[in-house]
Scaffold this motif. Structure first.
Motif, mmCIF file in Angstrom:
data_model
loop_
_atom_site.group_PDB
_atom_site.id
_atom_site.type_symbol
_atom_site.label_atom_id
_atom_site.label_comp_id
_atom_site.label_asym_id
_atom_site.label_seq_id
_atom_site.Cartn_x
_atom_site.Cartn_y
_atom_site.Cartn_z
ATOM 1 N N ASN A 1 11.803 -6.857 -0.596
ATOM 2 C CA ASN A 1 10.429 -6.790 -0.516
ATOM 3 C C ASN A 1 9.827 -6.689 0.788
ATOM 4 O O ASN A 1 9.447 -6.760 1.440
ATOM 5 C CB ASN A 1 10.626 -8.479 -0.272
ATOM 6 N N PHE A 2 11.511 -5.025 1.441
ATOM 7 C CA PHE A 2 11.101 -5.163 2.907
ATOM 8 C C PHE A 2 9.568 -3.995 2.419
ATOM 9 O O PHE A 2 8.384 -3.626 3.355
ATOM 10 C CB PHE A 2 11.884 -3.691 3.199
ATOM 11 N N GLU A 3 9.359 -3.639 0.741
ATOM 12 C CA GLU A 3 8.162 -2.780 0.968
ATOM 13 C C GLU A 3 6.715 -3.657 0.656
ATOM 14 O O GLU A 3 5.903 -2.944 1.756
ATOM 15 C CB GLU A 3 8.559 -2.583 -0.466
ATOM 16 N N GLY A 4 7.047 -4.554 0.594
ATOM 17 C CA GLY A 4 5.836 -5.443 0.351
ATOM 18 C C GLY A 4 5.364 -5.948 1.709
ATOM 19 O O GLY A 4 4.300 -5.966 2.601
ATOM 20 N N TYR A 5 6.246 -6.208 2.431
ATOM 21 C CA TYR A 5 6.891 -6.855 3.873
ATOM 22 C C TYR A 5 5.402 -5.324 4.385
ATOM 23 O O TYR A 5 4.814 -5.529 5.602
ATOM 24 C CB TYR A 5 7.408 -6.879 4.635
ATOM 25 N N MET A 6 6.131 -4.262 4.873
ATOM 26 C CA MET A 6 5.587 -2.742 4.969
ATOM 27 C C MET A 6 4.197 -2.818 4.436
ATOM 28 O O MET A 6 3.329 -2.279 5.105
ATOM 29 C CB MET A 6 6.808 -1.696 4.769
ATOM 30 N N VAL A 7 3.677 -2.983 3.482
ATOM 31 C CA VAL A 7 2.655 -2.837 3.032
ATOM 32 C C VAL A 7 0.816 -3.889 3.734
ATOM 33 O O VAL A 7 0.573 -3.392 4.297
ATOM 34 C CB VAL A 7 2.497 -2.834 1.450
ATOM 35 N N ALA A 8 2.237 -4.849 3.794
ATOM 36 C CA ALA A 8 0.917 -6.184 4.279
ATOM 37 C C ALA A 8 0.548 -5.515 5.853
ATOM 38 O O ALA A 8 0.070 -5.780 6.480
ATOM 39 C CB ALA A 8 2.278 -7.699 4.897
ATOM 40 N N LEU A 9 2.090 -4.242 6.844
ATOM 41 C CA LEU A 9 1.546 -4.264 7.574
ATOM 42 C C LEU A 9 0.977 -3.207 7.716
ATOM 43 O O LEU A 9 0.431 -2.560 9.315
ATOM 44 C CB LEU A 9 3.217 -4.160 8.375
ATOM 45 N N GLY A 10 0.394 -2.562 6.648
ATOM 46 C CA GLY A 10 -1.019 -1.226 6.944
ATOM 47 C C GLY A 10 0.061 -0.046 6.932
ATOM 48 O O GLY A 10 -0.384 0.783 7.813
ATOM 49 N N ILE A 11 1.749 0.245 6.511
ATOM 50 C CA ILE A 11 2.757 1.174 6.993
ATOM 51 C C ILE A 11 1.935 2.136 5.978
ATOM 52 O O ILE A 11 2.293 1.603 4.844
ATOM 53 C CB ILE A 11 4.035 0.556 6.547
ATOM 54 N N ASP A 12 2.069 3.193 6.025
ATOM 55 C CA ASP A 12 1.818 4.010 5.245
ATOM 56 C C ASP A 12 2.676 4.887 4.492
ATOM 57 O O ASP A 12 3.908 4.567 4.351
ATOM 58 C CB ASP A 12 1.282 5.477 6.531
ATOM 59 N N PHE A 13 2.902 4.808 3.271
ATOM 60 C CA PHE A 13 3.851 5.899 2.349
ATOM 61 C C PHE A 13 4.488 6.474 2.358
ATOM 62 O O PHE A 13 5.874 6.536 2.355
ATOM 63 C CB PHE A 13 2.746 5.882 0.811
ATOM 64 N N ALA A 14 4.386 7.379 3.277
ATOM 65 C CA ALA A 14 5.340 8.367 3.761
ATOM 66 C C ALA A 14 6.496 7.994 4.462
ATOM 67 O O ALA A 14 7.723 7.931 4.487
ATOM 68 C CB ALA A 14 4.819 9.851 4.278
ATOM 69 N N THR A 15 5.666 6.615 5.817
ATOM 70 C CA THR A 15 6.752 6.367 6.142
ATOM 71 C C THR A 15 7.830 5.597 5.617
ATOM 72 O O THR A 15 9.112 5.364 6.122
ATOM 73 C CB THR A 15 6.152 5.585 7.757
ATOM 74 N N ARG A 16 6.839 4.163 4.643
ATOM 75 C CA ARG A 16 7.807 3.794 3.811
ATOM 76 C C ARG A 16 8.562 4.223 2.733
ATOM 77 O O ARG A 16 9.503 3.787 2.591
ATOM 78 C CB ARG A 16 6.377 2.700 2.774
ATOM 79 N N LYS A 17 8.006 5.327 2.937
ATOM 80 C CA LYS A 17 9.336 5.615 1.603
ATOM 81 C C LYS A 17 10.403 6.479 2.405
ATOM 82 O O LYS A 17 11.854 5.981 1.557
ATOM 83 C CB LYS A 17 8.643 7.339 1.125
ATOM 84 N N ILE A 18 10.545 6.335 3.256
ATOM 85 C CA ILE A 18 11.891 6.476 4.563
ATOM 86 C C ILE A 18 12.637 5.081 5.048
ATOM 87 O O ILE A 18 13.347 4.800 4.715
ATOM 88 C CB ILE A 18 11.139 7.460 6.098
ATOM 89 N N ALA A 19 11.589 4.687 5.759
ATOM 90 C CA ALA A 19 11.806 3.662 6.104
ATOM 91 C C ALA A 19 12.521 2.232 4.942
ATOM 92 O O ALA A 19 13.487 1.532 5.094
ATOM 93 C CB ALA A 19 10.632 2.245 6.229
ATOM 94 N N LYS A 20 11.935 2.479 3.454
ATOM 95 C CA LYS A 20 13.285 1.853 2.673
ATOM 96 C C LYS A 20 13.904 1.951 2.311
ATOM 97 O O LYS A 20 15.481 1.743 2.141
ATOM 98 C CB LYS A 20 12.053 2.425 1.260
#
Ligand code: ECB
Length: 134
Positions: free
Chosen positions: A16-35
């Motif tokens: 659930n790194f994705e859910g955590y990043m969404v809660a922090l307001g991280i944008d889609f492109a950054t989340r895609k890389i970060a995951k």
């Protein structure tokens, strides 16, 4: 004697790194890389003083703190918010409360066998990471 977190640790699971990043307001492109990242943590602990370096091919993050001493944390390269952070021992767990704009923000580190665990919390999201010794 406190628990000894010293060492170099490699991420092996990241729930659930994705859910955590969404809660922090991280944008889609950054989340895609970060995951996709497999960060490494280098922890240097001297009594109640800690230096935690999280490194990856994309971004690095350095955190230094002493147990029981609140400090200003600048989450640069993460969500870029500032917060007041306080790390304390709760039995053998290292618990950080990050007070700021985001509710219920913080993290907990502990050892289980020879694995390092990290729970990252923000609002109603919990990310669970497990690291193994490099
Ligand atoms: C630094 C490696 C991850 C880089 C991710 C890049 C962009 C995503 C943006 C924000 C996501 C929020 C946090 C990323 C997750 C882990 C980084 C360090 C988390 C942390 O605070 O660890 C503590 C406890 O070890 C020490 O700072």
């Amino acid at each position: 004697m406190p628990v000894d977190f010293n060492g170099t640790w490699n991420l092996v699971s990241n729930d659930n790194f994705e859910g955590y990043m969404v809660a922090l307001g991280i944008d889609f492109a950054t989340r895609k890389i970060a995951k996709m990242l497999k960060p490494q943590k280098v922890i240097k602990q001297d009594g109640d003083s800690f230096h935690i370096h999280t490194t990856s091919t994309f971004r690095d993050y350095v955190l230094q703190f002493k147990i029981g001493q609140e400090f200003e944390e600048d989450n640069k390269g993460l969500d870029n918010r500032k917060c007041k952070s306080l790390v304390t021992w709760e039995n053998d767990k290292l618990v950080c409360v990050q007070t700021g704009e985001k509710k219920n923000r913080g993290w907990t580190h502990w050892l289980e066998g020879d694995d390092l665990h990290l729970e990252l919390r923000c609002e109603n999201q919990v990310c669970r990471q497990v690291f193994k010794r490099a």
